[in-house]
Design a protein around this motif. Structure first.
Motif, PDB file in Angstrom:
ATOM      1  N   GLU A  20       0.828  -1.209   0.000  1.00  0.00           N
ATOM      2  CA  GLU A  20       0.000   0.000   0.000  1.00  0.00           C
ATOM      3  C   GLU A  20       0.859   1.254   0.000  1.00  0.00           C
ATOM      4  O   GLU A  20       0.555   2.234  -0.681  1.00  0.00           O
ATOM      5  N   GLN A  21       1.942   1.232   0.782  1.00  0.00           N
ATOM      6  CA  GLN A  21       2.840   2.387   0.849  1.00  0.00           C
ATOM      7  C   GLN A  21       3.534   2.619  -0.493  1.00  0.00           C
ATOM      8  O   GLN A  21       3.682   3.772  -0.926  1.00  0.00           O
ATOM      9  N   LEU A  22       3.945   1.546  -1.144  1.00  0.00           N
ATOM     10  CA  LEU A  22       4.607   1.690  -2.440  1.00  0.00           C
ATOM     11  C   LEU A  22       3.644   2.221  -3.497  1.00  0.00           C
ATOM     12  O   LEU A  22       4.019   3.067  -4.314  1.00  0.00           O
ATOM     13  N   ILE A  23       2.407   1.727  -3.484  1.00  0.00           N
ATOM     14  CA  ILE A  23       1.405   2.230  -4.428  1.00  0.00           C
ATOM     15  C   ILE A  23       1.146   3.718  -4.180  1.00  0.00           C
ATOM     16  O   ILE A  23       1.105   4.511  -5.119  1.00  0.00           O
ATOM     17  N   ALA A  24       1.012   4.103  -2.923  1.00  0.00           N
ATOM     18  CA  ALA A  24       0.763   5.506  -2.585  1.00  0.00           C
ATOM     19  C   ALA A  24       1.935   6.401  -2.982  1.00  0.00           C
ATOM     20  O   ALA A  24       1.734   7.577  -3.316  1.00  0.00           O
TER      21      ALA A  24
END
Length: 133
Positions: A20-24
């Motif tokens: 999720e952090q990488l996508i964000a």
């Protein structure tokens, strides 16, 4: 064949997962499409050998540094299908030498992940890819 644990959607305490952090953190459509595909595939990002070269700490949390994987696909412990998938994902970013013929190595699940990423890569949110009923 390498077996790994999947990257969970959320941590047990409800905080954002690495995926999720990488996508964000992905700011461009190409990067967002590539990260989303990698997160959805799960097994490649779950490998420590991949994460140690790909994920770096940015100002606001983890980010992908795709160049870290250049020239190292054969030293990561990936099976043929994982290597083909990651090579095609690197192609989305604009690096790497994999041709589209690498899709022959993919199973149906990985092929569908890449097919769903194409409209995002093209900046088109109107096309839906999936099984029609």
């Amino acid at each position: 064949m390498t077996t790994t644990a999947a990257v969970p959607a959320t941590d047990e305490d409800g905080t954002a997962t690495l995926g999720e952090q990488l996508i964000a953190s992905a700011t461009f459509a190409r990067s967002r499409a590539a990260v989303q595909a990698l997160v959805e595939e799960e097994t490649i990002l779950a490998m420590k050998s991949v994460r140690s070269l790909l994920v770096v700490e940015g100002e606001d949390g983890p980010v992908c540094r795709w160049e870290g994987l250049m020239g190292r696909l054969y030293g990561l412990g990936l099976d043929d299908a994982q290597r083909a998938f990651l090579g095609l994902v690197l192609g989305m970013i604009g690096i790497g030498l994999h041709t589209l013929s690498a899709v022959e190595e993919l199973d149906e699940r990985r092929l569908l992940i890449l097919m769903r990423s194409m409209p995002t890569l093209a900046g088109n949110d109107r096309i839906a890819v999936g099984t029609r009923v």
